[in-house]
Structure formats: C-alpha cells, structure tokens
Design a protein around this motif. Structure first.
Motif, PDB file in Angstrom:
ATOM      1  N   ALA A  76       0.856  -1.583   0.196  1.00 24.13           N
ATOM      2  CA  ALA A  76       0.257  -0.310  -0.010  1.00 24.13           C
ATOM      3  C   ALA A  76       0.935   1.558   0.293  1.00 24.13           C
ATOM      4  CB  ALA A  76      -0.435  -0.190   1.187  1.00 24.13           C
ATOM      5  N   ARG A  77       2.098   1.920   0.317  1.00 27.08           N
ATOM      6  CA  ARG A  77       2.681   2.533   0.621  1.00 27.08           C
ATOM      7  C   ARG A  77       3.539   2.388  -0.946  1.00 27.08           C
ATOM      8  NH1 ARG A  77       6.372   4.025   4.485  1.00 27.08           N
ATOM      9  NH2 ARG A  77       7.156   6.355   3.627  1.00 27.08           N
ATOM     10  N   ARG A  78       3.295   1.891  -1.307  1.00 31.28           N
ATOM     11  CA  ARG A  78       3.620   2.173  -3.185  1.00 31.28           C
ATOM     12  C   ARG A  78       2.583   2.180  -4.162  1.00 31.28           C
ATOM     13  NH1 ARG A  78       7.847  -2.827  -3.360  1.00 31.28           N
ATOM     14  NH2 ARG A  78       9.789  -1.700  -2.551  1.00 31.28           N
ATOM     15  N   GLY A  79       1.301   2.608  -3.162  1.00 31.17           N
ATOM     16  CA  GLY A  79      -0.223   2.881  -4.275  1.00 31.17           C
ATOM     17  C   GLY A  79      -0.396   4.116  -4.881  1.00 31.17           C
ATOM     18  N   ARG A  80      -1.660   4.369  -4.440  1.00 27.88           N
ATOM     19  CA  ARG A  80      -2.212   5.665  -5.593  1.00 27.88           C
ATOM     20  C   ARG A  80      -1.555   7.130  -5.396  1.00 27.88           C
ATOM     21  NH1 ARG A  80      -8.353   4.053  -7.792  1.00 27.88           N
ATOM     22  NH2 ARG A  80      -7.897   2.503  -9.480  1.00 27.88           N
ATOM     23  N   PRO A  81      -1.834   7.385  -3.586  1.00 27.86           N
ATOM     24  CA  PRO A  81      -0.752   8.589  -3.118  1.00 27.86           C
ATOM     25  C   PRO A  81       0.109   8.891  -3.204  1.00 27.86           C
ATOM     26  CG  PRO A  81      -2.339   7.502  -1.589  1.00 27.86           C
ATOM     27  CD  PRO A  81      -2.000   6.194  -2.626  1.00 27.86           C
ATOM     28  N   LEU A  82       1.442   8.295  -3.512  1.00 25.73           N
ATOM     29  CA  LEU A  82       2.255   8.428  -3.434  1.00 25.73           C
ATOM     30  C   LEU A  82       2.860   8.227  -4.633  1.00 25.73           C
ATOM     31  CD1 LEU A  82       5.800   8.239  -2.089  1.00 25.73           C
ATOM     32  CD2 LEU A  82       5.924   5.587  -2.478  1.00 25.73           C
ATOM     33  N   LEU A  83       1.903   7.557  -5.685  1.00 21.50           N
ATOM     34  CA  LEU A  83       2.527   7.147  -6.903  1.00 21.50           C
ATOM     35  C   LEU A  83       2.082   8.311  -7.744  1.00 21.50           C
ATOM     36  CD1 LEU A  83       1.390   3.804  -8.275  1.00 21.50           C
ATOM     37  CD2 LEU A  83       3.757   4.313  -8.677  1.00 21.50           C
ATOM     38  N   ALA A  84       0.693   9.641  -7.181  1.00 19.76           N
ATOM     39  CA  ALA A  84       0.071  10.648  -7.780  1.00 19.76           C
ATOM     40  C   ALA A  84       1.120  11.706  -7.143  1.00 19.76           C
ATOM     41  CB  ALA A  84      -1.273  10.521  -6.716  1.00 19.76           C
ATOM     42  N   ALA A  85       1.914  11.804  -5.986  1.00 21.66           N
ATOM     43  CA  ALA A  85       2.752  12.764  -5.478  1.00 21.66           C
ATOM     44  C   ALA A  85       3.693  12.854  -6.174  1.00 21.66           C
ATOM     45  CB  ALA A  85       3.208  11.973  -4.113  1.00 21.66           C
TER      46      ALA A  85
END
Length: 394
Positions: A76-85
């Motif tokens: 989950a750490r590599r999920g959408r929020p981090l990718l979007a950031a």
C-alpha cells in the motif's frame, strides 16, 4: 520467489531499485544542466530551488519506493497517493521552467529544468501499473511540457527537443510497462515450476515408501482373500480397490496447488482421479482442466455423489466410468455405469418422498454453478449422468 512470499520481494524489488538508480543519475544530469544554464535564467536562484526540490524528492522517493518501506508497510505504501505525489512533483518541476527560464530560451528549444529526471515518474507508474499507467503518466508530463510553451508565449510552437522528449516519455511508459508485465508473468511461471518440481520429488519419495509397504500389504490381502473365499474374499476385493485407487493417486502426477500465482484456479483432473478403483475408471484430458477452486470442489462432490449412487443401487459387481471433457467455454463430466438402470419416474418419486440425493447432491450443486445435469437411463441399460458447467458462470 515462492508462492508464500508477498509479491514485491523478488522481481519488484529489483525494478524499484532500478528506478531509484535512474532517478539518482538523472538528478546528477539535471544538476549539470542547471549549473551550465543558470546564468541565462530569468530567475537564476529559482533553478537552484527547483534542483533542491528534485534532490529532496529523490531521497524520499528512493526510500518510499524501496524494499525497506515495503517490508514495514506493505504494498500500500507504493499505492496511488505516493504515485500521484511523484507525478505531481515531476509535473511541478517542469512547469517551474516557465517562471525560471527566459522566454527566448524556451522558444529556442532549451530543455526544461528537470530534463530527463521526470521520466522516473513515468517509470514508477509503469512498474506499478503496467503499460496503461505508464502512458497515462507520460501524457500528464507531456501536457506540462506543452503548458510551459503556452505560458512562455512561444509563437513557433514546440521545438524539436521538446517534441522528442515527449515521444521518449511515451515510449518509456509503453515499453517499460510491457516488459514489466512480461517479467512478472515469467517470474510467476518460474515460481510455479519450482513448486511443481519440489512436489514431484516429494511424490516420488512417498511413492517409494508406499510401494514398499502399503501397496504390497494390500496386494497380499487381495490375493489371500481370494484364496480363502467367503468374507475374506470380500475383504480382498476391498483391498484390491484401495490398492488401485492408491496406485492411481501416486501415479497421477505432481501435486498441484489449489490456485497458482496468476489465479488460474484448480485442475479438476487430480480431484476426479482420486475416485479411480478396480470398479471405477476415470478418463481425463492430457492437459489441465482448470476451474475456480470452489467450482472444482462442487463438481468433484457431485461426481462422488453419483458414484455413491452406483455403489448403493447397482450392486457389488457394477462398474462405472467417469469421463472429463474440456470444451470451449464449458466443462463436461459424465458418470456412466452398467447397472440395472433407473425405472421411469423413480427419481421424481424419490424427490417427492424427501430423498434428495440426486436433486441436491448432484443437480443442486451443478445448478448453483450455472450448469445443467442430464440423466439418461433405461431398465437394463445402466445410467449416465452428464454434468455441464459453463466457464463464464464459474
């Protein structure tokens, strides 16, 4: 990587490490370009500020996308929020070029401040989501590049350098995403091959032990029971059936896990082969016949119920044949016996009397899977139960 390991500990770790290495090298290249061109910037200190943001994000992203963060927080750490950031930071650094760089330099085709560093965001999206995600990230950065020229008011449109950079972003997202998908499929197949090899070795070891002990005892009981006659003959017959079933189980091939890493389901052949005996012949295709685990279990239970009816209603000498067919879009299993057959109306009367063996154990199970059951029988002609399960419904 074994089936028990979380996805992300083998190939995926190497991929994210490669992205981190690229991000660091591209940062060094961007620093050289900014150092060479800062004298011609409209806001020279702005270039160094953008470089500082890039350096800070490079350090954080290398940790956040790295194996240490994965081990502590999971995928989950590599999920959408981090990718979007990650994508937002890359796009922001590109857009900052319109404020830092002089309009004339932008019109002349000078590269954006982060140059090739922004491709790391495209690679991250491609590794995490495949080709479509990689292309989507490339489209966002391409739009940011076009906005830089629009804000700068360049009348000649985008230059060759900008156009080439946009094309390379799309190619990176498309090619890397495709290669990552192929690599993951290859890794899954390799893991499955390793599991099957280990299962084969274990089966061979067990087969040697069983052959040296259990099978020999069962064969002796069958032989001596036939010689003694009477109740001992029945005991010998049962021992012979168990010997045949055990030999079929031992020789059925390597144990296959209920579902492989790609989610292909359960092979129905070993489940049905377990019902083979001296009085039951099981025929299956040479290739795997896979269904979802629940559906395969229900089909096997329906076959077991049909064979139980053969044993209870057709007498000791009756034989049964189980045939598995893998059709296009459906799987068919038929159970045929050479018993006396079912008199007309008997099944309906049994259901009316509350005896629901066929209605629930066979028809009910297959109906729940969206399949159909056909029972053909005539007095003296045996009975054939044909169960068809469509793949689309299971």
């Amino acid at each position: 990587m074994t089936a028990a390991e979380p996805r992300g500990t083998g190939l995926e770790t190497a991929l994210w490490r490669a992205v981190a290495v690229y991000r660091g090298l591209a940062l060094g290249y961007a620093a050289v370009v900014i150092a060479m061109n800062h004298g011609g910037y409209a806001h020279p200190f702005g270039g160094w500020a953008v470089l500082a943001v890039m350096a800070g994000w490079t350090g954080y992203a290398s940790f956040a996308f790295g194996p240490a963060a994965f081990a502590s927080t999971g995928r989950a750490r590599r999920g959408r929020p981090l990718l979007a950031a990650d994508l937002a930071v890359a796009a922001g650094c590109v857009l900052a070029t319109a404020w830092v760089e002089a309009s004339g330099n932008i019109a002349a085709g000078r590269p954006t401040l982060p140059v090739s560093w922004v491709a790391a965001a495209v690679l991250s999206w491609a590794v995490a989501g495949g080709r479509r995600a990689g292309v989507a990230a490339a489209a966002v950065l391409a739009a940011a590049n076009l906005m830089v020229h629009a804000v700068a008011g360049t009348s000649g449109g985008i230059g060759g350098t900008t156009f080439n950079g946009i094309v390379l972003l799309f190619l990176a997202g498309l090619v890397v995403g495709h290669v990552v998908r192929l690599a993951r499929e290859a890794e899954a197949r390799l893991a499955r091959a390793v599991e099957l090899e280990a299962a084969t070795r274990e089966r061979e070891r067990l087969a040697r032990r069983i052959h040296d002990s259990v099978l020999q005892v069962l064969a002796m009981v069958q032989r001596r029971g036939g010689e003694l006659g009477g109740e001992a003959a029945e005991l010998g017959r049962l021992a012979g059936e168990q010997e045949a079933a055990l030999r079929a189980l031992v020789g059925a091939g390597p144990a296959v896990p209920p579902a492989d890493a790609s989610g292909a389901g359960t092979d129905l052949r070993p489940l049905l082969a377990g019902h083979a005996s001296t009085s039951v012949t099981v025929s299956t295709p040479a290739t795997e016949v896979r269904l979802p685990a629940h559906a395969a279990g229900e089909v096997e239970a329906a076959v077991a119920a049909a064979l139980d009816n053969v044993r209870r209603h057709c007498g000791e000498g009756a034989r049964a044949w189980v045939l598995l067919e893998d059709g296009e879009g459906e799987v068919t299993v038929s159970v045929r016996d050479d018993g006396p057959g079912v008199p007309p109306g008997r099944l309906d009367r049994a259901a009316a009397d509350g005896r629901l063996g066929v209605a629930q154990s066979i028809r009910g199970r297959i109906a729940d899977l969206g399949g159909t059951v056909s029972i053909v029988s005539g007095e003296g002609d045996g009975t054939e139960v044909e169960m068809t399960v469509p793949r689309a419904r299971v």
